[in-house]
Design a protein around this motif. Structure first.
Motif, short mmCIF file in Angstrom:
data_model
loop_
_atom_site.label_atom_id
_atom_site.label_comp_id
_atom_site.label_asym_id
_atom_site.label_seq_id
_atom_site.Cartn_x
_atom_site.Cartn_y
_atom_site.Cartn_z
N UNK A 1 -62.42 40.04 3.12
CA UNK A 1 -63.35 39.68 4.18
C UNK A 1 -63.85 38.25 4.12
N UNK A 2 -63.19 37.40 3.35
CA UNK A 2 -63.64 36.01 3.22
C UNK A 2 -62.64 35.02 3.81
N UNK A 3 -61.58 35.51 4.45
CA UNK A 3 -60.62 34.63 5.09
C UNK A 3 -59.42 34.27 4.25
N UNK A 4 -59.26 34.89 3.08
CA UNK A 4 -58.11 34.55 2.24
C UNK A 4 -56.81 35.02 2.88
N UNK A 5 -56.81 36.23 3.44
CA UNK A 5 -55.60 36.76 4.05
C UNK A 5 -55.14 35.85 5.19
N UNK A 6 -56.09 35.43 6.03
CA UNK A 6 -55.75 34.53 7.14
C UNK A 6 -55.19 33.21 6.61
N UNK A 7 -55.77 32.69 5.52
CA UNK A 7 -55.27 31.44 4.95
C UNK A 7 -53.86 31.60 4.42
N UNK A 8 -53.55 32.76 3.84
CA UNK A 8 -52.20 32.99 3.34
C UNK A 8 -51.19 33.10 4.47
N UNK A 9 -51.60 33.67 5.60
CA UNK A 9 -50.72 33.71 6.77
C UNK A 9 -50.41 32.29 7.23
N UNK A 10 -51.45 31.46 7.38
CA UNK A 10 -51.26 30.10 7.85
C UNK A 10 -50.40 29.29 6.87
N UNK A 11 -50.65 29.47 5.59
CA UNK A 11 -49.87 28.76 4.56
C UNK A 11 -48.39 29.07 4.69
N UNK A 12 -48.07 30.35 4.83
CA UNK A 12 -46.66 30.74 4.92
C UNK A 12 -46.06 30.35 6.26
N UNK A 13 -46.88 30.38 7.31
CA UNK A 13 -46.38 29.96 8.63
C UNK A 13 -46.00 28.48 8.62
N UNK A 14 -46.78 27.67 7.91
CA UNK A 14 -46.43 26.25 7.81
C UNK A 14 -45.10 26.06 7.10
N UNK A 15 -44.88 26.83 6.04
CA UNK A 15 -43.61 26.75 5.32
C UNK A 15 -42.47 27.19 6.24
#
Length: 258
Positions: free
Chosen positions: A205-219
């Motif tokens: 609930x702190x936004x880590x999952x969303x950050x991991x999605x964005x990180x992998x989407x950039x790759x």
């Protein structure tokens, strides 16, 4: 996104015509199915089937014999659009055990938000070696409550023999692993898969999952991937929907143990 066209491309590229994607892994076509066969710690199972009411039971029995003769547990990955319509009932009758259904979700990489950062105090660290894999296994066991031994062996195999097919990341709060995820490339296809994405309970609930999605989407964008695919749990589905992923159906793992 043309959902029908993307689902057809996913079936054709990922389920029907997937190339072997690991050491000792073979992809076989027999008895109306496409199956992936590897070692005891690999994912073994049926990826695709082209069956009807007259052929389904015999094909199911043939797969049970095939994997059981090798002492392998395997999974029949059944999708909501697979035929015959009563395939799930036939798998149950043959001794398979269903696991929780997941939602097949797909997004166009060029339509995803790529600027989500992890919360303050959390950093994302690429995983490339055995030490990083150990951190991922630790997160997996805490987040999902299941043994991560087989996952660790799979990841080490992949990093050792096919490092270009995987990009993995672990989220650290200080030096403590609190989340991890991986991106798996499918060379020659339009798709890459998002896997893992587990976060330990106290950090959800702190936004880590969303950050991991964005990180992998950039790759994925850097690699020219067109679509990202996720088998989404009920917990991740709302987040993915808000990010722009479309629901194309459901998939349920049916597991058979020798």
């Amino acid at each position: 996104m043309d959902h029908t066209a993307v689902l057809a491309a996913y079936d054709r590229q990922i389920r029907q015509n997937l190339d072997p994607d690991g050491p000792g892994v073979v992809v076989e076509r027999a008895d109306g199915v496409v199956r992936r066969v590897g070692g005891a710690h690999d994912w073994n199972g049926v990826l695709w089937s082209d069956l009807d009411e007259s052929t389904a039971d015999a094909a199911i029995a043939a797969q049970v014999r095939h994997f059981t003769s090798r002492g392998l547990e395997f999974e029949w990955k059944a999708y909501s659009h697979d035929l015959p319509a009563d395939l799930p009932e036939r798998l149950l009758a043959a001794g398979f055990t269903p696991e929780d259904p997941e939602t097949l979700m797909v997004a166009a990489v060029d339509e995803l938000p790529l600027d989500a950062d992890p919360p303050e105090g959390v950093r994302l660290v690429p995983v490339t070696d055995a030490a990083g894999v150990r951190l991922m296994v630790d997160v997996h066991e805490q987040a999902f409550g299941t043994d991560g031994t087989a996952l660790g062996k799979q990841l080490l195999d992949q990093f050792t023999t096919a490092p270009d097919t995987i990009a993995a990341v672990v989220a650290l709060a200080g030096d403590v692993p609190v989340s991890s995820a991986r991106l798996e490339f499918r060379p020659g296809t339009d798709f890459a898969g998002l896997w893992g994405g587990g976060t330990v309970t106290e950090w959800r609930g702190r936004g880590i999952y969303r950050a991991l999605i964005a990180h992998r989407a950039r790759i994925a964008a850097d690699h020219g991937v067109r679509h990202l695919q996720v088998d989404a749990s009920s917990q991740s589905r709302p987040i993915l929907r808000r990010l722009g992923f479309a629901e194309l159906g459901t998939t349920t793992p049916y597991v058979h143990k020798p």
